[in-house]
Design a protein around this motif. Structure first.
Motif, mmCIF file in Angstrom:
data_model
loop_
_atom_site.group_PDB
_atom_site.id
_atom_site.type_symbol
_atom_site.label_atom_id
_atom_site.label_comp_id
_atom_site.label_asym_id
_atom_site.label_seq_id
_atom_site.Cartn_x
_atom_site.Cartn_y
_atom_site.Cartn_z
ATOM 1 N N SER A 67 0.812 -1.315 0.063
ATOM 2 C CA SER A 67 0.060 -0.050 -0.120
ATOM 3 C C SER A 67 0.901 1.172 0.000
ATOM 4 O O SER A 67 0.595 2.264 -0.520
ATOM 5 C CB SER A 67 -0.983 0.078 1.250
ATOM 6 O OG SER A 67 -0.185 -0.051 2.399
ATOM 7 N N SER A 68 1.908 1.252 0.686
ATOM 8 C CA SER A 68 2.983 2.453 0.719
ATOM 9 C C SER A 68 3.637 2.650 -0.715
ATOM 10 O O SER A 68 3.967 3.757 -1.037
ATOM 11 C CB SER A 68 3.923 2.278 1.546
ATOM 12 O OG SER A 68 4.950 1.295 1.252
ATOM 13 N N TYR A 69 3.345 1.698 -1.638
ATOM 14 C CA TYR A 69 4.396 1.867 -2.919
ATOM 15 C C TYR A 69 2.993 2.373 -3.840
ATOM 16 O O TYR A 69 3.321 2.564 -4.961
ATOM 17 C CB TYR A 69 4.684 0.551 -3.524
ATOM 18 C CG TYR A 69 6.055 0.183 -2.497
ATOM 19 C CD1 TYR A 69 7.136 0.858 -2.542
ATOM 20 C CD2 TYR A 69 5.861 -1.014 -1.810
ATOM 21 C CE1 TYR A 69 8.184 0.569 -1.933
ATOM 22 C CE2 TYR A 69 6.897 -1.250 -1.010
ATOM 23 C CZ TYR A 69 8.137 -0.711 -1.095
ATOM 24 O OH TYR A 69 8.937 -1.116 -0.305
ATOM 25 N N ASP A 70 1.837 2.192 -3.566
ATOM 26 C CA ASP A 70 1.026 2.733 -4.476
ATOM 27 C C ASP A 70 0.514 4.120 -4.431
ATOM 28 O O ASP A 70 -0.367 4.752 -5.177
ATOM 29 C CB ASP A 70 -0.561 1.760 -3.961
ATOM 30 C CG ASP A 70 -0.443 0.451 -4.408
ATOM 31 O OD1 ASP A 70 0.495 0.130 -4.912
ATOM 32 O OD2 ASP A 70 -1.269 -0.383 -3.738
ATOM 33 N N GLU A 71 1.280 5.021 -3.603
ATOM 34 C CA GLU A 71 1.058 6.350 -3.626
ATOM 35 C C GLU A 71 1.715 7.047 -5.056
ATOM 36 O O GLU A 71 2.450 6.598 -5.615
ATOM 37 C CB GLU A 71 1.880 6.963 -2.591
ATOM 38 C CG GLU A 71 1.302 6.932 -1.273
ATOM 39 C CD GLU A 71 2.263 7.329 -0.290
ATOM 40 O OE1 GLU A 71 1.494 8.232 0.722
ATOM 41 O OE2 GLU A 71 3.536 7.386 -0.111
ATOM 42 N N ASP A 72 0.877 8.086 -5.545
ATOM 43 C CA ASP A 72 1.299 8.933 -6.471
ATOM 44 C C ASP A 72 2.167 9.805 -6.029
ATOM 45 O O ASP A 72 2.370 10.031 -4.667
ATOM 46 C CB ASP A 72 0.260 9.338 -7.404
ATOM 47 C CG ASP A 72 -0.600 10.295 -6.873
ATOM 48 O OD1 ASP A 72 -0.697 10.249 -5.590
ATOM 49 O OD2 ASP A 72 -1.408 11.051 -7.416
ATOM 50 N N GLN A 73 3.022 10.777 -6.795
ATOM 51 C CA GLN A 73 3.837 11.833 -6.420
ATOM 52 C C GLN A 73 3.075 12.869 -5.282
ATOM 53 O O GLN A 73 3.663 13.418 -4.471
ATOM 54 C CB GLN A 73 4.441 12.488 -7.488
ATOM 55 C CG GLN A 73 5.298 11.476 -8.290
ATOM 56 C CD GLN A 73 6.679 11.231 -7.231
ATOM 57 O OE1 GLN A 73 7.189 11.992 -6.432
ATOM 58 N NE2 GLN A 73 6.891 9.954 -7.382
ATOM 59 N N SER B 62 0.392 12.604 -3.478
ATOM 60 C CA SER B 62 -0.239 12.257 -2.147
ATOM 61 C C SER B 62 1.104 11.863 -1.365
ATOM 62 O O SER B 62 0.998 12.129 -0.191
ATOM 63 C CB SER B 62 -0.891 10.709 -2.453
ATOM 64 O OG SER B 62 -0.180 9.918 -2.919
ATOM 65 N N LYS B 63 2.317 11.628 -1.968
ATOM 66 C CA LYS B 63 3.369 11.377 -1.421
ATOM 67 C C LYS B 63 3.839 12.620 -0.686
ATOM 68 O O LYS B 63 4.263 12.661 0.494
ATOM 69 C CB LYS B 63 4.504 10.657 -2.054
ATOM 70 C CG LYS B 63 5.623 10.312 -1.355
ATOM 71 C CD LYS B 63 6.751 9.549 -2.274
ATOM 72 C CE LYS B 63 7.726 9.101 -1.406
ATOM 73 N NZ LYS B 63 8.880 8.325 -2.086
ATOM 74 N N ALA C 145 4.603 16.373 3.649
ATOM 75 C CA ALA C 145 4.454 17.733 4.290
ATOM 76 C C ALA C 145 3.658 17.752 5.442
ATOM 77 O O ALA C 145 4.001 18.839 6.615
ATOM 78 C CB ALA C 145 3.461 18.615 3.313
ATOM 79 N N ARG C 146 2.810 16.880 5.737
ATOM 80 C CA ARG C 146 2.092 16.756 7.086
ATOM 81 C C ARG C 146 2.994 16.138 8.060
ATOM 82 O O ARG C 146 2.745 16.516 9.314
ATOM 83 C CB ARG C 146 0.888 15.925 6.996
ATOM 84 C CG ARG C 146 -0.275 16.661 6.072
ATOM 85 C CD ARG C 146 -1.569 15.705 6.051
ATOM 86 N NE ARG C 146 -2.537 16.305 5.236
ATOM 87 C CZ ARG C 146 -3.385 15.778 4.606
ATOM 88 N NH1 ARG C 146 -3.434 14.554 4.910
ATOM 89 N NH2 ARG C 146 -4.207 16.531 4.148
ATOM 90 N N GLU C 147 3.845 15.405 7.897
ATOM 91 C CA GLU C 147 4.600 14.682 8.785
ATOM 92 C C GLU C 147 5.831 15.741 9.251
ATOM 93 O O GLU C 147 6.168 15.763 10.282
ATOM 94 C CB GLU C 147 5.485 13.424 8.008
ATOM 95 C CG GLU C 147 4.577 12.406 8.093
ATOM 96 C CD GLU C 147 5.051 11.108 7.402
ATOM 97 O OE1 GLU C 147 6.488 11.313 6.952
ATOM 98 O OE2 GLU C 147 4.226 10.133 7.161
ATOM 99 N N ALA C 148 6.422 16.627 8.069
ATOM 100 C CA ALA C 148 7.512 17.600 8.551
ATOM 101 C C ALA C 148 7.078 18.679 7.936
ATOM 102 O O ALA C 148 7.094 19.016 6.613
ATOM 103 C CB ALA C 148 8.855 17.043 8.247
ATOM 104 N N LEU C 149 6.623 19.730 8.887
ATOM 105 C CA LEU C 149 6.202 21.183 8.258
ATOM 106 C C LEU C 149 7.185 21.909 7.593
ATOM 107 O O LEU C 149 7.008 22.647 6.613
ATOM 108 C CB LEU C 149 5.675 21.845 9.419
ATOM 109 C CG LEU C 149 5.138 23.386 9.086
ATOM 110 C CD1 LEU C 149 3.943 23.076 8.211
ATOM 111 C CD2 LEU C 149 4.553 23.975 10.444
#
Length: 93
Positions: free
Chosen positions: A10-16, A18-19, A24-28
Motif C-alpha cells: 500500500s505504501s508503494y501505491d502512492e502517486d507523487q 499524495s506522497k 508535508a504533514r509529517e514534517a512542516l
C-alpha cells in the motif's frame, strides 16, 4: 495459505502528489524549505537582467548558495523543533 511474498504494497501505491502531501504533514519544514528555494530562485532570475558587471556564472553561484542556505536553515530548524518536541516538550510520566 500465505507465503513470504505476500507483502502489503500500500505504501508503494502512492502517486507523487499524495506522497508530497503526506511528507508535508509529517514534517512542516519541508514545504517551507521548498517554497523558500523557489522564491530565491525566482528572485534571482528576476534580478538576472540588472546584474550589472557581474558575470553570469558568479550570479548563478550566488543564487544557488542562497537557495541551498535557505533549505539547510529550514532543515536545521525542523530538526531542532522535532528534537524539542521529542525530548523537552514531552510531559514526564
Amino acid at each position: 495459505m500465505s507465503t513470504s511474498t505476500d507483502v502489503s504494497l500500500s505504501s508503494y501505491d502512492e502517486d507523487q502528489g499524495s506522497k508530497l502531501i503526506r511528507k508535508a504533514r509529517e514534517a512542516l519544514f519541508v514545504p517551507i524549505g521548498m517554497a523558500g528555494f523557489a522564491a530565491i530562485v525566482g528572485y534571482g532570475l528576476y534580478r538576472l537582467k540588472s546584474r550589472g558587471n557581474t558575470k553570469m556564472s558568479v550570479h548563478l553561484i550566488h543564487m544557488r548558495v542562497a537557495a541551498q542556505g535557505f533549505v539547510m536553515g529550514a532543515m536545521t530548524l525542523g530538526v531542532g523543533y522535532s528534537m524539542y518536541k521529542e525530548f523537552w516538550a514531552k510531559p514526564k510520566p
